[in-house]
Write an enzyme that holds these catalytic residues in place. Structure first.
Site, mmCIF file in Angstrom:
data_model
loop_
_atom_site.group_PDB
_atom_site.id
_atom_site.type_symbol
_atom_site.label_atom_id
_atom_site.label_comp_id
_atom_site.label_asym_id
_atom_site.label_seq_id
_atom_site.Cartn_x
_atom_site.Cartn_y
_atom_site.Cartn_z
ATOM 1 N N ASP A 9 -6.130 4.821 17.241
ATOM 2 C CA ASP A 9 -4.831 4.316 17.704
ATOM 3 C C ASP A 9 -4.237 3.244 16.785
ATOM 4 O O ASP A 9 -3.350 2.502 17.202
ATOM 5 C CB ASP A 9 -4.983 3.746 19.110
ATOM 6 C CG ASP A 9 -6.006 2.610 19.142
ATOM 7 O OD1 ASP A 9 -6.614 2.331 18.080
ATOM 8 O OD2 ASP A 9 -6.203 2.021 20.216
ATOM 9 N N GLU A 40 11.022 -6.014 -4.399
ATOM 10 C CA GLU A 40 11.930 -6.267 -3.275
ATOM 11 C C GLU A 40 11.139 -6.302 -1.980
ATOM 12 O O GLU A 40 10.095 -5.671 -1.860
ATOM 13 C CB GLU A 40 12.976 -5.145 -3.182
ATOM 14 C CG GLU A 40 13.930 -5.125 -4.357
ATOM 15 C CD GLU A 40 14.854 -3.916 -4.287
ATOM 16 O OE1 GLU A 40 14.911 -3.284 -3.217
ATOM 17 O OE2 GLU A 40 15.489 -3.610 -5.308
ATOM 18 N N GLY A 43 0.828 -1.205 0.000
ATOM 19 C CA GLY A 43 0.000 0.000 0.000
ATOM 20 C C GLY A 43 0.852 1.241 0.000
ATOM 21 O O GLY A 43 2.072 1.179 -0.227
#
Lengths: 239, 239
Positions: free
Chosen positions: A89, A121, A51
């Protein structure tokens, strides 16, 4: 990216689920997914979903496709929005993550990786049922994706997403057993699938060491994925 | 709120769907929803979904509940996340909106509005099938919500969300006709509902000018809503 004044940033992440056969004598199918090793804080060295940040000039779908391709070399034909995660959180800074997902056949994965310009990678494929502690709330996100896969994805969609065009009911059962993590009674499974109308028998059979097994295909009339508002909902005239 | 450096802000909006009987001789049921008149630019004076900015210290669900209560006085027991909308051009500035929705019975709406401390201002309830041009992409969002309601919400969930605890199959059919915008064959409808197992016959009957009609209740064993990752997925041990 600089911390913004409002303190809330938007990211996208993607859960790519596929099946691999275990390299053990029983050779059972296992749900696997690609994770990317983090190279910076927070959670440096932990594994995370592929992402990245939403760009100012790109839509959510485009950001999911771009960040997935950049990190893993994968480019599924269709990513479906799964859920937006925004707990206060869930990250040391405030990040709302729009999570996408896709089911990919392992041969599609292999072809896309072979065609990728730069080999990715820091990417490894993990058994979804035996994950390490991941960065952020990504364990929880994957648990949610697997829960959706088990509960909301019917036989037909699994067939379309994870099996080749033609498959036997034994193939379909094995895939569903891998997803559910338990054995299914063959006779009951056959009855349920045939009654559902979600897969269609063909005239073909697979021959081999056992008696010939009929080949099925998925029923394209059955809606497979939530196509999203911009793809399927009636068009609204421009205001 | 000041425009942030990253240029992307996060908002929440909520689609509250309920049914009202048309004040016409045929008295048909209509899907209605509350909209709020905008009092500032952009799109000043246009109607928009209830909502507001995500606070830095609140989760997505909490922000949806708070902004809905502040703007409309409504406080449903459960809001479900519908979809995240993030097209680049959906607002003059860059805004990602996490949209929630709920189905409410009209008597729940009435009770909540009667109990609200401040009567909501600038709120009107609109017929979902006859909306004016709304602010931003809110026409499109509502079209998507109605599409989901028609396509993804089964009889049982509609019964639970929009009907009282006990209802006749005629009640359930009328509600579904209102949602689908077309007549349903009573005999076919009865067969489908009874085969689905999503509603359960009780021993009660409703008597009146017609012959007694059996009362049903929804089947609590059937999953009604997407409960979201924090409510239903297996708990992940804290890392």
């Amino acid at each position: 990216m600089t911390r913004t004044e409002s303190g809330i940033r938007v990211a996208v992440s993607t859960v790519i689920l596929t099946l691999r056969r275990h390299p053990t004598p029983d050779g059972r199918l296992t749900v696997v997914l690609p994770l990317v090793r983090r190279t910076r804080e927070p959670h440096e060295f932990l594994w995370a979903l592929p992402g990245g940040w939403l760009g100012e000039d790109e839509g959510l779908d485009a950001a999911a496709s771009r960040t997935l391709a950049e990190t893993t070399g994968l480019s599924p034909s269709y990513l479906e929005q799964l859920y937006a995660f925004g707990d206060v959180d869930r990250s040391p800074t405030r990040v709302v993550s729009i999570v996408y997902w896709a089911l990919l056949r392992s041969d599609e994965v292999d072809a896309q990786l072979a065609a990728a310009v730069d080999p990715p990678e820091n990417v490894l494929w993990f058994d979804a049922s035996a994950l390490p502690t991941l960065a952020f709330d990504h364990n929880q996100i994957i648990t949610y994706a697997l829960w959706r896969l088990r509960n909301k994805v019917g036989y037909s969609r699994v067939a379309h997403g994870l099996l080749p065009e033609l498959f036997t009911l034994a193939d379909l059962r094995e895939v569903n057993e891998a997803i559910l993590g338990r054995r299914l009674d063959p006779a009951n499974f056959r009855r349920q699938v045939e009654a559902s109308g979600t897969v269609i028998p063909t005239d073909g059979h697979r021959t081999g060491s056992h008696r010939p097994a009929r080949l099925y295909r998925y029923n394209g009339d059955v809606e497979l994925a939530d196509p999203g508002p911009l793809r399927a909902a009636p068009t609204i005239p421009a205001n």
